[in-house]
Scaffold this active site. Structure first.
Site, PDB file in Angstrom:
ATOM      1  N   GLU A   1       0.869  -1.183   0.000  1.00 55.11           N
ATOM      2  CA  GLU A   1       0.000   0.000   0.000  1.00 55.11           C
ATOM      3  C   GLU A   1       0.897   1.221   0.000  1.00 55.11           C
ATOM      4  O   GLU A   1       1.886   1.273   0.740  1.00 55.11           O
ATOM      5  CB  GLU A   1      -0.899   0.008   1.235  1.00 55.11           C
TER       6      GLU A   1
ATOM      7  N   GLU B   1      -1.485  11.391   4.127  1.00 53.79           N
ATOM      8  CA  GLU B   1      -2.564  11.295   5.097  1.00 53.79           C
ATOM      9  C   GLU B   1      -2.411  12.459   6.061  1.00 53.79           C
ATOM     10  O   GLU B   1      -1.310  12.951   6.297  1.00 53.79           O
ATOM     11  CB  GLU B   1      -2.503   9.981   5.878  1.00 53.79           C
TER      12      GLU B   1
END
Length: 479
Positions: A275, A280
């Site tokens: 991933e 974020e």
């Protein structure tokens, strides 16, 4: 004040005594002095040393510049020609972006509809509603809203009896592995449909007696998965560049993310196949003690099992001391080669993460030799999921660089999550109203609405993650 020298420098007859260091030797005396003694007098050495040190420093500086140039030009820069895979500036309508075909197909992005928490125990449901994902003046907005605005607060909590909420257009069948088919728990050796997974993704019940609630927030999660799976070559990349200009949302417990997952789980389920988190963040204010809205983070997730995720070895962040990233638009970029992954914001000087593929990931992880099988309870040897099946050795992607599992096609996801129980919002930080290990975490969050909702701007545009454009390239030669 007298100008007479002190008595201590006079002889008994009153004549002055010359200080021996006042004057150097005469030219005639120097001519008789050996060369070595003439050159290496203390006075001359004290003059030479600073110049010598300056020259050494200059030489080391030049050497460092040369080595850095060689390193950057050969190892840390992507010199491969890039071919554009995708470009979306949201200048068209919603049909152009989200498509008008069955399931929202035909556009650049696809809306995922799900309410199972996406493996993180998130508190929002993702919808296909234009309230949560919409386009205005060439900007895409992913905006969270309250579920009670649609069904009322009593139904969220089931105050008037159990209330069952079935989400419209649930996409479980499209996103679940094998179309939702799992091994028969009865041990028949065949496959059965995962009804428990389906109901968790597509339905929730508010029941005051049981302490359950309907997901209290509705939000958006959009991806390029459909295009990536279509074989069109649009919507995914392997080795290349991704660039997104976006403005982060503001509001307590909002969790915006721009990230990537593998089109095919070549090495197995998450996190074996990897991933890539381009960015974020958290919507909490600057005073939040676990890195609030003035921080953005990049990371790689990889490991042989969810419990052995190596993300702690491959994440970093960039911060602005005074200004949140919700204040204005910033450009978030991913550079990806067979040798490294680099993630930065606005400029390479603001690098979130630079990670080199200089040894096999299984060795990087320093994982234990054995694990306990969750199904059988038996201790078994831990297998490297990234070895070459033909040789049994670490898989070399190119030139002795070990990129696996980051040597496959990945697609893009953009979403705004809310809360969760995976530790992104640490317990005990910032008056967090729930505990990750609590069975009633979502309900506790919903009950504290009067605390967190006032931090969300009234205008959905201001509380949303706003995206100006998305661009994706891949190496033209595919390597």
């Amino acid at each position: 004040m007298t100008s007479e020298p002190p008595a201590s420098v006079k002889t008994s007859d009153g004549s002055l005594v010359e200080k021996p260091w006042r004057e150097g030797p005469s030219a005639a005396e120097l001519a008789k002095t050996p060369f070595i003694k003439r050159v290496f007098t203390r006075k001359r050495i004290s003059r030479v040393i600073p110049h010598l040190l300056a020259l050494v420093g200059l030489g080391l500086g030049v050497l460092q510049c040369v080595l850095t140039y060689i390193d950057v030009s050969t190892e840390r820069m992507d010199r491969q020609p890039l071919c554009l895979v995708m470009e979306e500036d949201f200048s068209g309508g919603e049909d152009a972006v989200f498509g008008s075909g069955p399931g929202g197909s035909g556009g650049s992005f696809w809306r995922e509809v799900n309410m199972d928490g996406f493996g993180n125990g998130e508190f929002e449901m993702s919808t296909a509603s234009s309230k949560n994902s919409y386009i205005k003046d060439g900007i895409l907005y992913l905006a969270p809203t309250l579920t009670e605005d649609e069904i009322g607060r009593d139904n969220v909590f089931g105050n008037n009896g159990p209330y069952i909420y079935n989400i419209t257009g649930c996409t479980f069948n499209e996103t679940a592995a094998d179309g939702g088919l799992i091994d028969d728990p009865q041990g028949s050796g065949g496959k059965v449909f995962d009804y428990a997974g389906y109901y968790a993704a597509c339905s929730a019940t508010g029941n005051n007696t049981a302490g359950t609630v309907v997901n209290p927030v509705q939000s958006a999660r959009i991806s390029t998965l459909m295009n990536a799976q279509s074989g069109s070559g649009n919507g995914s990349t392997k080795y290349g560049r991704v660039e997104i200009r976006a403005k982060m949302p503001t509001g307590d417990w909002l969790w915006p993310a721009l990230w990537m997952l593998p089109v095919n789980n070549t090495y197995g389920p998450w996190p074996r196949s990897g991933e890539i988190d381009i960015v974020e963040s958290r919507g909490n204010g600057l005073a939040y003690t676990a890195r609030g809205a003035n921080y953005v983070q990049g990371a790689l997730n990889w490991g042989p099992s969810p419990q052995l995720n190596g993300v702690s070895k491959s994440y970093s962040w960039w911060s602005d001391k005074r200004v949140p990233f919700s204040k204005d638009f910033h450009t978030y970029a991913l550079e990806w080669t067979t040798s490294f992954i680099r993630i930065y914001v606005d400029t390479r000087l603001h690098t979130l993460l630079e990670y080199r593929f200089d040894e096999p990931f299984f060795e990087k992880g320093d994982f234990p030799e054995t694990i306990v099988n969750a199904s059988t309870g038996q201790v078994q040897a831990l297998q490297d999921p990234w070895v070459d099946p033909e040789t049994g050795s670490p898989k070399e992607s190119a030139k002795g660089r070990w990129a696996s599992p980051f040597d496959q096609d990945f697609y893009l996801i953009m979403n705004v999550a809310v809360g969760g129980v995976n530790g992104w919002f640490p317990d005990g930080q910032g008056n967090k109203p729930w505990f990750d290990g609590g069975a009633d975490a979502m309900r506790s969050f919903a009950e504290a609405q009067s605390e967190w909702y006032p931090t969300w701007p009234e205008n959905p545009d201001d509380r949303a993650m706003a995206i100006d454009y998305v661009k994706m390239w891949r190496h033209c030669d595919g390597n």
